[in-house]
Design a protein around this motif. Structure first.
Motif: not given
Length: 538
Positions: A178-191
């Protein structure tokens, strides 16, 4: 003795009801939900491997500080190291789009952070190699381990290339990068702790996304995923659990315990459902199998507090990536039709639809298991449930035959006995018969009207029946009887009744006739059922 129609019909209905009791119960709601979800759940593998080379002086220095005698390596040593692991995810679009947690794929995104993790894990592996087991386990629980790990890291380095592995395990066993199309950080990192992955595949099973704004505290939920502790790769359980079972997802049940918001004022669902290492990124669904959240994070010291990313947040994340939600593949349509049919107890239709679905996503263990369930249900079904159209046609044909056999006698049995005892009896002879004792062909007994019970002897061939007295020997004064309605003649010793083109017809045992040889007990209607009824006696 021929049974009455009511008795015969009762036998047919009793057989049908007996067959119904043998039928298998329809697919229940929980099994239906489980079958609907599992094909779309995937395992997401995101890790890296490398070799870590370190110097013997570092191990000796750690041993001196811990006051431990160890066998010092004679020269540079090399150990295997790795970073990352695996989590869960689910297919949100049939063209190979997978939704998972951001923190599941984070280890392989940042090369600098990845190298640091590989060095740290390599140093820990080096200490585990040389220190006594008990000493190493004690050190792992001690805060000072970080200082000793740093001592080994400073003396070592990553040797050779770093091998990065990003691939998804589909539920049918296919492994695809797979390739990553879209990413948001973890909850504890504000994502929002979400990631959208793409694999090269079409026509995949998908899950429907519900509306988490309609979720309330106390609602039941079910999570699906691949926890590490239920995998053959787990250090403790891996010795006896078969790797063939690794792609059998684990289902856990819980409920929504609170609806909260993070520091960015984004909703977060709190639950008591189990979310273990490896479950992250898997779907949390309602009883209909629709996604209401994405498993995200749990506190190790508070097992009953787990957090889910609401599906409304996930929908927004997908929309920003230009992904349309709730698109069904042909497999999903066929598979859903099979589930709907099984839920209604229509196992034959379920079998046909599932066979079509299986060809579109071959090797699915859920399709295979569901097929076995259907086969067991079909074997225990009565024939009339398996072949309802053919059975209905057969029953109708049987009823028609039974009625045709039983009706004439039932008609005879319906003639009141008192009418068969004639109140008057008259011998009727045609004018052509010479005087004297006539040859008797039989007798008519009138069954209704003012002449009910009157018996008419048929004294010869050629007796005409009708409303006009000037041309008929038997006169029936009823407006539905024609002037010349019918005639009785003798042929070869048999009595033949002939309709003479009457307006309202002549009927024998409820069948309209042009001519008919009469039998003892026949019921004749001149002008229809509501006109004149006559019983014939040979």
């Amino acid at each position: 003795m021929v049974p009455r129609p009511r008795v015969l019909l009762a036998v047919v209905l009793a057989a049908a009801l007996f067959g119904c009791r043998r039928s298998v119960a329809p697919l229940d709601d929980v099994r239906r939900m489980t079958y609907s979800v599992q094909p779309a759940v995937v395992r997401v593998n995101a890790y890296a491997t490398a070799k870590f080379a370190y110097k013997p002086e570092a191990i000796a220095a750690v041993a001196r500080e811990l006051h431990i005698d160890v066998v010092h390596p004679l020269g540079p040593e090399v150990v295997e190291t790795g970073s990352g692991g695996f989590g869960s995810g689910f297919i949100v679009h049939p063209d190979g789009l997978i939704l998972t947690n951001g923190h599941v794929v984070a280890p392989t995104r940042d090369r600098d952070a990845l190298r640091r993790d590989l060095e740290r894990n390599g140093a820990i592996a080096a200490l585990a190699k040389h220190l006594p087991v008990d000493q190493f386990r004690t050190l792992q629980r001690h805060p000072a381990i970080d200082r000793y790990v740093d001592m080994v890291i400073r003396s070592g380095e990553i040797s050779g290339d770093i091998r990065i592995v990003n691939y998804a395990d589909l539920s049918n066993g296919e492994k695809l990068p797979f390739r990553i199309e879209r990413y948001s950080p973890a909850l504890n990192e504000g994502g929002s702790d979400l990631a959208l992955l793409r694999i090269e595949h079409k026509g995949l099973p998908t899950l429907a996304l519900d509306d988490s704004d309609q979720v309330h505290v106390g609602d039941s939920i079910w999570t699906f995923g691949y926890p590490l502790n239920a995998s053959s790769t787990d250090p403790g359980i891996g010795r006896w659990l078969s790797p063939d079972s690794d792609l059998e997802p684990t289902m856990s049940r819980g409920s929504i315990t609170a609806i909260k918001r993070n520091v960015l004022n984004v909703p977060v669902l709190q639950s008591d459902v189990a979310i273990l290492a490896g479950n992250s990124g898997g779907p949390a669904v309602n009883l209909a199998g629709e996604v209401i959240g994405v498993s995200s994070w749990g506190h190790r010291s508070a097992e009953s507090i787990r957090f889910l990313v609401p599906v409304t947040v996930a929908k927004s994340f997908l929309a920003e990536a230009g992904v349309q939600s709730n698109v069904e593949s042909e497999f999903s349509k066929r598979y859903r039709a099979a589930l709907d049919a099984a839920s209604n107890g229509n196992w034959s239709t379920a079998s046909a639809e599932l066979e079509r679905a299986g060809k579109l996503f071959p090797g699915s263990p859920d399709v295979i298991t569901f097929t076995r369930d259907i086969e067991r249900a079909l074997k225990s079904m009565p024939l009339w449930r398996k072949y309802p159209v053919a059975t209905a046609s057969l029953i109708i044909a049987l009823i028609v035959v039974l009625l045709a056999i039983a009706l004439p006698r039932t008609r005879r049995n319906r003639v009141p006995k008192e009418l068969l005892k004639a109140t008057t009896e008259t011998i009727i002879s045609p004018s052509s018969v010479p005087p004297g004792r006539p040859l008797m062909l039989g007798k008519f007994t009138i069954l209704n009207g003012t002449r009910a019970g009157e018996r008419l002897g048929l004294g010869g061939s050629g007796i005409r029946i009708g409303r006009e007295s000037t041309i008929c020997e038997i006169v029936l004064e009823n407006p539905k009887v024609s002037r010349l309605h019918a005639e009785v003649v003798s042929i070869d010793g048999k009595v033949l009744l002939i309709d003479r083109n009457s307006s309202n017809g002549t009927y024998v045992n409820d069948q309209k006739i042009d001519k008919r040889f009469l039998k003892d007990g026949d019921i004749i209607y001149f002008g229809g059922r509501n006109a004149v009824a006559v019983a014939f006696h040979a």
